[in-house]
Design an enzyme around this catalytic site. Structure first.
Site, mmCIF file in Angstrom:
data_model
loop_
_atom_site.group_PDB
_atom_site.id
_atom_site.type_symbol
_atom_site.label_atom_id
_atom_site.label_comp_id
_atom_site.label_asym_id
_atom_site.label_seq_id
_atom_site.Cartn_x
_atom_site.Cartn_y
_atom_site.Cartn_z
ATOM 1 N N CYS A 23 0.549 -0.816 0.014
ATOM 2 C CA CYS A 23 -0.154 0.092 0.026
ATOM 3 C C CYS A 23 0.734 1.341 -0.163
ATOM 4 O O CYS A 23 2.086 1.412 0.812
ATOM 5 C CB CYS A 23 -1.268 0.286 1.357
ATOM 6 N N CYS A 33 -8.722 -5.764 -10.061
ATOM 7 C CA CYS A 33 -8.278 -4.514 -10.951
ATOM 8 C C CYS A 33 -7.919 -3.174 -9.906
ATOM 9 O O CYS A 33 -8.344 -2.319 -9.442
ATOM 10 C CB CYS A 33 -9.555 -4.377 -11.242
ATOM 11 N N CYS A 92 -7.629 -0.915 1.725
ATOM 12 C CA CYS A 92 -7.042 -2.119 2.841
ATOM 13 C C CYS A 92 -7.008 -1.322 3.944
ATOM 14 O O CYS A 92 -7.814 -0.781 4.350
ATOM 15 C CB CYS A 92 -5.257 -0.922 2.642
ATOM 16 N N CYS A 112 -4.702 1.070 6.081
ATOM 17 C CA CYS A 112 -6.060 2.344 6.039
ATOM 18 C C CYS A 112 -6.549 2.922 5.892
ATOM 19 O O CYS A 112 -7.057 4.206 5.192
ATOM 20 C CB CYS A 112 -3.994 2.734 6.022
ATOM 21 N N CYS A 134 0.655 3.362 3.564
ATOM 22 C CA CYS A 134 1.251 2.169 4.641
ATOM 23 C C CYS A 134 2.079 0.953 5.013
ATOM 24 O O CYS A 134 2.369 0.866 5.724
ATOM 25 C CB CYS A 134 -0.370 1.761 5.591
#
Length: 189
Positions: free
Chosen positions: A88, A176, A153, A156, A91
């Protein structure tokens, strides 16, 4: 298809998620009780809007914090075939892995879907349909007047992209994901 994707790119992908979907019951997935609907476990510090804007580029902020999308066929990781881990961008949580199989195929999990965004067949640490140990959650997204499944995510709450049921076997899933929501870390050989 590319023309449709470019037309949709101009539309903001906004809208409050209604509830979490997918995954096992009781873990924020299908079958979770009403008190769990749309809620996420909070891990780590939560940043304010201005703090996110300072930390991220304008495009990263638009995609991850405002539920936008990058232009199709523009992402830096669209054709990436290196072995490594996708994290991510907000984070640094590990989200998707890619393992070099041979010169022609990059992975059993990352593949070329032809849609204009990096595609994965499953999240890192998924065990079949069990996504409890992954870094992602799913949410219902009705922002364009149709029902889709948003991928966020777990750490976060960054918007990553969407998952569709038209991927390759055995999972049949196509995650995607926006390149701008990811940070790739190559595997050390």
């Amino acid at each position: 298809m590319a023309r449709l994707l470019r037309a949709l790119w101009g539309s903001p992908f906004r809208g409050a998620p209604l509830r979490a979907v997918g995954g096992p019951a009781g873990r924020g997935g299908a079958g979770a009780g009403p008190e769990d609907a749309g809620s996420l476990p909070k891990h780590g510090p939560s940043l304010t809007k201005s703090e996110w804007q300072k930390k991220l580029t304008p495009e990263q902020f638009y995609v991850t914090r405002e539920k936008g999308t990058e232009a199709p066929f523009s992402g830096v990781y669209l054709n990436n075939k290196e072995s490594g881990m996708y994290h991510c961008v907000c984070c640094d949580s590990p989200l998707f892995s890619c393992r070099l199989v041979n010169v022609f195929h990059s992975s059993e999990k990352k593949y070329c879907s032809g849609t204009g965004w990096p595609a994965f067949s499953e999240a890192h640490r998924a065990s079949g349909s069990d996504e409890r140990d992954t870094g992602i959650l799913r949410r219902v997204d009705t922002s364009l007047g149709l029902t889709r499944t948003e991928v966020i995510c777990k750490q976060c709450e960054a918007h990553l992209g969407h998952v569709f049921p038209d991927g390759p076997g055995p999972s049949g899933q196509r995650f995607c994901i926006n390149s701008v929501a990811l940070r790739f870390k190559p595997r050390k050989h």
